[in-house]
Design an enzyme around this catalytic site. Structure first.
Site, PDB file in Angstrom:
ATOM      1  N   ASP A 295      36.811  48.930  44.355  1.00  8.91           N
ATOM      2  CA  ASP A 295      36.795  48.399  42.997  1.00  8.91           C
ATOM      3  C   ASP A 295      36.356  46.938  43.119  1.00  8.91           C
ATOM      4  O   ASP A 295      36.306  46.365  44.210  1.00  8.91           O
ATOM      5  CB  ASP A 295      38.168  48.531  42.314  1.00  8.91           C
ATOM      6  CG  ASP A 295      38.038  48.433  40.786  1.00  8.91           C
ATOM      7  OD1 ASP A 295      37.007  47.915  40.294  1.00  8.91           O
ATOM      8  OD2 ASP A 295      38.968  48.856  40.078  1.00  8.91           O
TER       9      ASP A 295
HETATM   10  C1  BGC Z   1      37.397  48.122  37.029  1.00  6.01           C
HETATM   11  C2  BGC Z   1      36.478  49.285  37.370  1.00  6.01           C
HETATM   12  C3  BGC Z   1      35.053  48.948  37.010  1.00  6.01           C
HETATM   13  C4  BGC Z   1      34.654  47.683  37.717  1.00  6.01           C
HETATM   14  C5  BGC Z   1      33.229  47.258  37.445  1.00  6.01           C
HETATM   15  C6  BGC Z   1      36.871  46.832  37.622  1.00  6.01           C
HETATM   16  O1  BGC Z   1      37.622  45.759  37.160  1.00  6.01           O
HETATM   17  O2  BGC Z   1      38.686  48.394  37.481  1.00  6.01           O
HETATM   18  O3  BGC Z   1      36.891  50.443  36.700  1.00  6.01           O
HETATM   19  O4  BGC Z   1      34.210  50.019  37.333  1.00  6.01           O
HETATM   20  O5  BGC Z   1      35.521  46.627  37.316  1.00  6.01           O
HETATM   21  O6  BGC Z   1      33.065  46.791  36.176  1.00  6.01           O
END
Ligand code: BGC
Length: 816
Positions: A254
């Site tokens: 993530d």
């Molecule tokens: C979120 C993800 C997301 C990523 C990219 C993160 O903060 O938890 O679900 O895909 O950001 O935007």
């Protein structure tokens, strides 16, 4: 015996892995092409494949990999997910995933995925950061709207179909967040402490289904699992994902979820996103001998393997060109309708009849400003908007509709009499032709004075730049807060501007220091207004709405909450004065219908006092049309709740600090497998609305339930009949009871099968639902494998987890 089982399991996994890996390969591709590429890559080129970088073209997506152009490895763009494609440009804003789960329809989930994949291709994206399949464990969870409910079987069926849909368009899907990311508060610190059985039976089944459906990538979550960061968790990323499930794709972090280089890579995290915070140092580790280059190669191979599978390494791959996304989406509309859940319908108050429409009061902000989706990385600018009031008028030209906001989010311009800002400007109101020039910056400093003593909501309405309200924090009562925590709320103002809220306490006639700033973006004029909601304002709005409701035959009140990534809701109550508003309307008009735009369970202290409740979730860009269609009965709701709605938060399994939000950095999953309805059943707690519940404008009966051995499991058969006067859909649900004696604590009923059916008035159909042996199995901590719990198991057929209509015993031989 155990040994034999292990061998056959390994053989099965091998076959599964081979099928997975070989089926989607392009004929010219395969391992040899990838090996040849790796052999030609320098170490820096290899490492550039393992972490994100800045996109020189800046298409607005979340992540980017530059590729290795000299070897024909193209760049890779990664974009959110999961309610549509989020690049900042308009795209199909689909109903929230919770609405998709409510359809109980894998067929619609596939179309949902196809739409995302199609839009992703149109926006020149390659990897979609969706779907999310974390189980809803905490009712307040900020991202509950983004995921697929509380039941592993339902989530598995939906996630698998959605992935097929996305990948059918030639893009890679990413199942996220692996694993146990079940709360937003402290998501970047907390350790989810969960036992092996609970993890396999509850959270992991959806991820396993995603892998079986051929998902190309997996996103590791922010949190720790049993004390180890998910992004460097060998148990999850290697033992379970690859060794048990045969995953051949790649794992990414993530955004900012990595805490190390070598341990993360070695544990099975191929790709660090969004930059090389840790992985850019991997070259040094190889040089010093701390990391074997084979581990780097293995990771590169896994990424290239998926690129090759999609045909992206093919020299003949056609160039990606931006394409147009259709302005409207029949799929988004169908899903908004199919996912709508009719929670209550006393005396058939819905659908609205001609009489109702001739004297209708419509109340609430989301009837006029569509709440398309929840907040955070799932938020997609829609292709178009619309509002329910206009849609009702469009569908029924004769309708006479009185609209009252009931709960005002915009307020009124702060008048010149209240503002002294030491400039030629008497008020802050720069919209339309008066907007600030592109690139302009302005600061207004002075005082604000209220006519009466009390708490004021200050609202900054803006677009095309950044604005702020700075209050003298030394002054009594000053501070940030209110709806949206000081950030912009999800609903635009009537002028379509962003709306952020700051609370301030003012003493009558006493000037309070204030500074307002505005910085217009480079290429756009900036619109900005300073508005307020003085004390007593909302009460007056409630009274106006009550008057409208009293004068009408029927009142429809819209209520909403704002699900957000990054923080959980403080409670499961509707925000602001909405409960009071609904209670007041219900007291004024017995034919009150509530339409809900929320993403997760809410409590409804007024539930007994209203005639109807229609759960529309965040319905996506076609939501206004879908809502009006259902209200007037041009379609019938047929969705079912994918989450339990408790009467109050105290009833929830996680209403103990050790479980949620956790103590000393640990969230203990001591409820075990009793998550969602399994908890309420186990403890005989009556929910407000149970899992699987959802009414229709017509009625269905079930008969002739039987079950018989068939192939690798059992076939359940029954007849369903639409006994009402109109076409509608229903989702009969099959639940399995525990074995007796049970080898481990088991749920009173666990969902094992369902089918969504559309039937004409009077039509009946015989349905066969196949249950495989997983339906009768539990995760054995002795053998670390799924094991059949034999004996007499009861099969239940219900219209919800609590509305069981038929049951039949079934003898299951042990060890099958
Ligand atoms: C979120 C993800 C997301 C990523 C990219 C993160 O903060 O938890 O679900 O895909 O950001 O935007």
């Amino acid at each position: 015996m155990a040994h034999m089982r292990l061998i056959s399991l390994c053989a099965l996994l091998l076959i599964a892995a081979m099928t997975l890996h070989s089926a989607p390969q392009t004929p010219a591709g395969g391992t040899s092409r990838i090996d040849r590429l790796i052999a030609q890559m320098t170490l820096p080129e290899k490492l550039s494949m393992l972490h994100g970088a800045r996109d020189p073209e800046n298409l607005g997506q979340a992540g980017y990999l530059p590729g290795v152009p000299r070897l024909g490895i193209p760049p890779m763009r990664l974009t959110d997910g999961p309610a549509g494609v989020r690049t900042g440009k308009p795209a199909t804003a689909l109903p929230a995933p919770v609405a998709l789960a409510s359809t109980f329809s894998p067929a619609l989930a596939e179309q949902y995925g196809q739409t995302i994949g199609r839009d992703g291709a149109a926006l020149r994206q390659d990897v979609i950061l969706a779907p999310m399949v974390n189980i809803v464990r905490v009712p307040q969870g900020g991202r509950n709207f983004e995921t697929l409910g509380e039941d592993p079987f339902l989530a598995s069926r939906i996630v698998a179909a959605e992935i097929k849909g996305i990948q059918s368009q030639g893009l890679i899907a990413t199942v996220k967040h692996f694993a146990e990311n079940n709360q937003e508060n402290a998501r970047q610190q907390v350790s989810a402490d969960v036992d092996e059985r609970t993890m396999h039976e509850i959270e992991l089944q959806g991820f396993e289904a995603a892998v079986k459906a051929g998902v190309g990538s997996v996103m590791a979550s922010y949190n720790k699992v049993n004390g180890t960061w998910a992004s460097e968790n060998t148990e999850l990323q290697t033992k379970i994902l690859r060794d048990q499930w045969g995953f051949t794709g790649f794992v990414m972090s993530d955004w900012g979820a990595t805490h190390s280089g070598v341990p993360a890579l070695t544990s099975g995290l191929e790709l660090e996103m969004p930059s090389g915070a840790n992985y850019s140092a991997l070259g040094d580790a190889v040089a010093s001998g701390a990391l074997k280059e084979e581990i780097v190669d293995r990771a590169v191979r896994r990424i290239l393997g998926q690129m090759d599978r999609m045909g992206w390494l093919d020299p003949a791959r056609p160039a990606r060109v931006a394409a147009t996304i259709p302005a409207t989406s029949p799929v988004a509309r169908d899903i908004a309708i199919a996912g709508a859940v009719l929670l209550k319908n006393r005396d058939h108050v819905l659908p609205l009849a001609a009489d109702d429409l001739a004297h209708l009061a419509v109340i609430g902000p989301t009837a006029k400003a569509l709440l398309v989706g929840g907040g955070g990385s799932a938020r997609v600018p829609p292709m178009h908007l619309g509002n329910v009031v206009d849609e009702l008028r469009r569908r029924r030209a004769n309708a006479s509709i009185a609209y009252a906001v009931g709960y005002d989010l915009d307020g009124d311009l702060v008048p010149a009499t209240a503002l002294s800002i030491g400039s030629d400007d008497k008020v802050i109101d720069f919209t339309g032709a008066n907007a600030l020039a592109p690139g302009a910056t302005r600061t207004w400093t002075g005082t604000i004075t209220g006519p009466v003593t009390g708490n004021y909501e200050l609202h900054l309405h803006s677009a095309g730049g950044r604005g702020s309200i700075v209050l003298d924090t030394a002054a009594p009562g000053a501070g940030r807060g209110g709806r949206g925590g000081g950030g912009a709320g999800l609903l635009p103002t009537a002028l379509g501007l962003g709306n952020s809220t700051t609370m301030v306490h003012l003493d009558a006639g006493v000037p309070h220091p204030i500074t307002v700033t505005a910085t217009a973006s480079a290429g756009t004029p900036m619109q900005i207004r300073l508005a307020w909601i003085p004390p007593g304002w909302q009460d007056a709005k409630i009274q106006e709405a009550v008057a409208a409701a009293r004068a009408a035959r029927t009142a429809v009140v819209f209520a909403y909450d704002e699900g957000q990534e990054g923080r959980d809701r403080a409670s499961i109550s509707l925000p602001g004065p909405q409960d009071a508003l609904i209670a007041a309307i219900a007291a004024a008009n017995p034919r009150t219908v509530v339409v809900l735009n929320n993403g997760a369970p809410i409590q409804m202290p007024w539930a007994d006092r209203v005639a109807g409740i229609l759960q529309m979730w965040y319905p996506g860009q076609e939501g206004a049309d879908a809502t009006a269609t259902l209200l007037v009965g041009d379609a019938s709701p047929g969705g079912k709740l994918p989450v339990t709605f408790p009467r109050q938060i105290d009833d929830a399994p996680t209403n103990v600090p050790e479980r949620y939000p956790g103590v000393n950095g640990h969230g203990t999953y001591s409820e075990g497998i009793f998550v969602g309805y399994r908890w309420y059943d186990q403890h005989a707690i009556e929910p407000l609305f149970p899992f699987g519940h959802g009414l229709s404008y017509t009625d269905f009966t079930y008969s002739n339930l039987s079950a018989a051995k068939s192939g690798d499991g059992y076939d359940v058969r029954f007849t369903i009949k639409n006994t009402g006067a109109r076409r509608g859909s229903d989702v009969p649900q099959v639940y399995v009871g525990p074995s007796d004696p049970a080898p481990a604590p088991m749920a009173a009923r666990a969902l094992a099968g369902f089918e969504r059916l559309d039937l004409d008035a009077g039509q009946s159909r015989t349905v066969t639902i196949h249950l495989d042996m997983r339906a009768f199995s539990y995760w054995s901590v002795a053998t670390h494998a799924w094991t059949v719990a034999g004996g007499t198991r009861t099969l239940y057929l219900g219209s919800s987890s609590r509305d069981i209509r038929l049951q039949t015993p079934l003898r299951i031989p042990s060890g099958e």
